[in-house]
Design a protein around this motif. Structure first.
Motif, PDB file in Angstrom:
ATOM      1  N   GLU A 113      -0.579   2.657   8.435  1.00  0.00           N
ATOM      2  CA  GLU A 113      -0.414   2.859   9.873  1.00  0.00           C
ATOM      3  C   GLU A 113       0.946   2.350  10.315  1.00  0.00           C
TER       4      GLU A 113
ATOM      5  N   ARG B 278       2.402   6.379   2.750  1.00  0.00           N
ATOM      6  CA  ARG B 278       1.969   7.664   3.292  1.00  0.00           C
ATOM      7  C   ARG B 278       0.610   7.543   3.958  1.00  0.00           C
ATOM      8  N   ARG B 279      -0.099   6.464   3.624  1.00  0.00           N
ATOM      9  CA  ARG B 279      -1.403   6.231   4.241  1.00  0.00           C
ATOM     10  C   ARG B 279      -1.372   5.037   5.200  1.00  0.00           C
TER      11      ARG B 279
ATOM     12  N   GLU C 257       8.502   8.740   2.030  1.00  0.00           N
ATOM     13  CA  GLU C 257       7.276   9.517   1.792  1.00  0.00           C
ATOM     14  C   GLU C 257       7.591  10.799   1.031  1.00  0.00           C
TER      15      GLU C 257
ATOM     16  N   GLU D 253       0.848  -1.196   0.000  1.00  0.00           N
ATOM     17  CA  GLU D 253       0.000   0.000   0.000  1.00  0.00           C
ATOM     18  C   GLU D 253       0.886   1.249   0.000  1.00  0.00           C
ATOM     19  N   ASP D 254       0.268   2.412  -0.166  1.00  0.00           N
ATOM     20  CA  ASP D 254       0.974   3.683  -0.114  1.00  0.00           C
ATOM     21  C   ASP D 254       1.406   3.935   1.332  1.00  0.00           C
TER      22      ASP D 254
END
Lengths: 469, 469
Positions: A47, A44-45, A116, A41-42
């Protein structure tokens, strides 16, 4: 962007880690249409980002590469300078060994934040498109077709004129390359694994570091060692390097085993980590392997090329993994200039030019695997460091210590090794000569029967030498 | 068969080449239920078998392994003994260099026939089942599940308690193993490729060999070389080893280029191959790569192990690829005896025991890559061969030449290297000493003013030395 033949080129980058994201910036800066594919996943998003180490040591090569895409300043601003190694002896004594001869420092930076930043910088350019949750399953190299599996397990097909494999040590692009062309390849695991621990900020403060901040802390214990790098939030990340067998042996003894081990070898770290946290982290985390990977060549025709860990994974003991990966992008960019973006010339030249350097830094990292654990404890090593420092002070442009050449210059890695071997031979021979002539002088003086004066002279010299150590 | 825990074990062997078929015989002989999976068709029914070399040199290690399953005699019967290398000089001169010191010979055997014989021997045992056209696609190592694709592209699932990967240099089992466990691995291509040509029997005869039959013919030309092994049908298979670049350079010049090249370097072979056949074969066949592969360990828990080329592919210059693969089966069998068939002990022990030997023969084969092309031309090398022969004649049990240890003994390969280095040092030192003392004697004699006698002595000695060469 149109290449030298006037054809518009579409670039695919596989892997959105540090090197993939940086390469996207570089290629976007040259005007290419770039698709970046990342299997996870990205971040930056996300957890929580699994797996990789938390902080890294940025030095000149990495900074040069960041400078070229206008990001150096921002990264440096949020990094913590480390001017010296701080050696923690078993008896609790601490001694500093400066990294540079001119006050240079390496920077402790946060891997995730840096990644990021690079992703966001790439995404800012209109011609860049990001595709997360795209796991590469197959490559049709001759036709430039990439097959991915997305988040919902659907198959996705993509096209590109040039493919960059920046997908790490276990690179899928490399595997596909190896099916198409003859590639020399080696992977070697070392007996040591690693585990990360944490020293939190001083309790009750707003992020005050609980150890000296501007240092890379090292606890060298020969067979194993621990290091610590400072984080911006006031914590330190500790990394314990140890043979797999030891890790398992201690784990088998449970909480008491962990504590006993730390009391024996790292007594000064227990309180800082916290007894409870130490036991919990040690017994709940897995120790991860360390691998050294070399291969040659890096490319297939004008179709695909691998960079970063995909082409040269190294053990982390020179702090050059990221720096070398970043420099890959810079070197590639320089070769793009040289051959006016003609991929058919750029790719083979990149393989030939960068190969020996990547091999050299992999070898140096392996050498430092020994040096960091034990040599920093040795008197001869410390003495040689001082001689290096002195020689560099006298001959700043002629004599550069090995560590400085690797860390604070952009001298090609393979030239660093050559230069180092030459310097080392001269210095060692010089020291031997110096020793012999001193001995000769002493014998001559004694034979002259001036024992009384000699006694005084020796006393004086001994004092001076002790000062020096 | 029941293992030491009383459980009945089902064995899967992936790969029905020489080593896979032999391992099937060995495991069947121990009473196990064996499934052998081969991706290609049954070569016993095939019209043409693609890819691999036609004949091989069988020596003591391979023969020992065949003996143990009762096949030695049959194989030897259909092989052609080669007692010596026959060196073809550029000027057309031929000189023989015996392989053994006691008239030993290596055997030229037909790869296909040998493979067929082994498959049939395995199939004779009731507990062995053959599955052709089964291409391995995936392995679930922990649960012992094998996934294949069959002739009709259908998926087939199979189960086994122990899996042998005998699927060659590009082993799929090894790839799957590397995903499950940490394996050091290296593959290295050499700049040379190879191409096979043919010398047919003397025209008009019923299979009469057109060159001296009981030799391995060699045309050493430094940068490249050609060899020839006799076949039972009266033909010879020639193998030309040459850098890829040269192969392509000559091809680019068409028919005339091929002929000019052979006229320059192998003039005595043109007529025997036949001009037309030479041109056609050269320009229609591809030159194939040669790779050296090492890895460690060979196993995963008590679940799977790789053998033969899957675990140690070597360049063909010591003629030990097959012999080493066969010896793998024999060594594995010996370790099965030692640990009473307890796979959990046998597999790790096999990895530890066999690893250094396989690495050693890969290195020796690489060494012979140089020796065969050039050293056989060197006077010093030929002189040393004679010294070796003499020393072995005087001290047959103490001094064994390198080639004999590799080819005519079962001394562990890594011990061979140790022994060789030790012997070599002693001999070279001895020769230097001999040279120096001769010189000393000469000087002494001259200083005594006996020039006349010396002149005669020197003359006599020179004659003797020339004879010896």
């Amino acid at each position: 962007m149109a290449d030298s033949s006037g054809k518009k080129s579409r670039i695919a980058i596989v892997g959105g880690g540090l090197v993939g994201a940086m390469q996207a910036c570089y290629m976007a800066q040259r005007g290419y249409t770039v698709d970046l594919y990342e299997s996870r996943e990205d971040i930056r998003r996300a957890e929580h980002v699994a797996g990789r180490s938390i902080n890294l040591a940025l030095s000149v090569r990495g900074r040069s590469a960041l400078r070229h895409i206008g990001l150096e300043e921002e990264v440096v601003k949020s990094g913590i300078p480390m001017h010296a190694r701080l050696i923690h002896s078993l008896d609790g004594k601490k001694s500093a060994q400066p990294y540079g001869t001119k006050g240079e420092a390496i920077l402790s930076v946060d891997r995730r934040k840096l990644n990021e930043l690079l992703l966001s910088a790439a995404e800012k350019v209109e011609s860049v498109t990001m595709h997360f949750h795209h796991r590469l399953s197959q490559l049709d190299l001759d036709n430039g077709i990439l097959h991915f599996t997305d988040k919902n397990d659907h198959k996705v097909e993509a096209h590109a004129d040039l493919i960059f494999g920046c997908d790490g040590a276990y690179s899928c692009v490399r595997r596909q390359l190896m099916r198409k062309t003859l590639i020399d390849f080696s992977q070697e695991y070392i007996p040591h694994g690693y585990m990360e621990l944490c020293v939190p900020p001083v309790p009750g403060t707003d992020g005050q570091h609980n150890m000296e901040i501007n240092y890379l802390h090292i606890w060298p214990r020969n067979e194993f060692m621990m290091i610590a790098l400072p984080n911006q939030d006031g914590s330190f990340t500790l990394t314990l390097f140890m043979p797999f067998k030891e890790f398992e042996g201690i784990k088998a003894q449970g909480d008491e085993g962990v504590l006993a081990f730390f009391e024996k070898y790292f007594p000064d770290a227990i309180e800082k980590i916290g007894v409870q946290s130490l036991k919990e982290t040690y017994n709940s985390s897995t120790h991860l392997p360390l691998v050294s990977i070399k291969c040659s060549p890096y490319h297939y025709q004008d179709k695909a090329v691998i960079m970063g860990d995909a082409s040269h994974a190294m053990v982390p003991f020179y702090g050059q993994g990221m720096n070398c990966g970043f420099e890959d992008c810079l070197v590639f960019n320089e070769i793009m200039d040289q051959f006016d973006g003609d991929f058919a010339k750029v790719l083979p030249h990149y393989s030939t030019f960068r190969g020996p350097d990547a091999k050299a830094i992999c070898d140096l990292a392996m050498y430092n695997y020994v040096e960091m654990r034990s040599l920093v404890n040795s008197r001869w090593f410390l003495f040689r460091k001082k001689v290096d420092w002195l020689l560099n002070w006298f001959l700043p442009s002629k004599y550069i210590p090995l560590y400085s050449m690797v860390t604070f210059s952009r001298i090609r890695y393979h030239m660093v090794i050559n230069k180092w071997k030459k310097q080392d031979k001269i210095v060692n021979n010089g020291l031997i000569l110096l020793g012999l002539s001193s001995l000769g002088m002493l014998v001559w003086l004694i034979s002259r029967g001036r024992q009384m004066q000699i006694g005084k002279l020796t006393e004086m010299l001994t004092e001076r030498i002790q000062d020096f150590f």
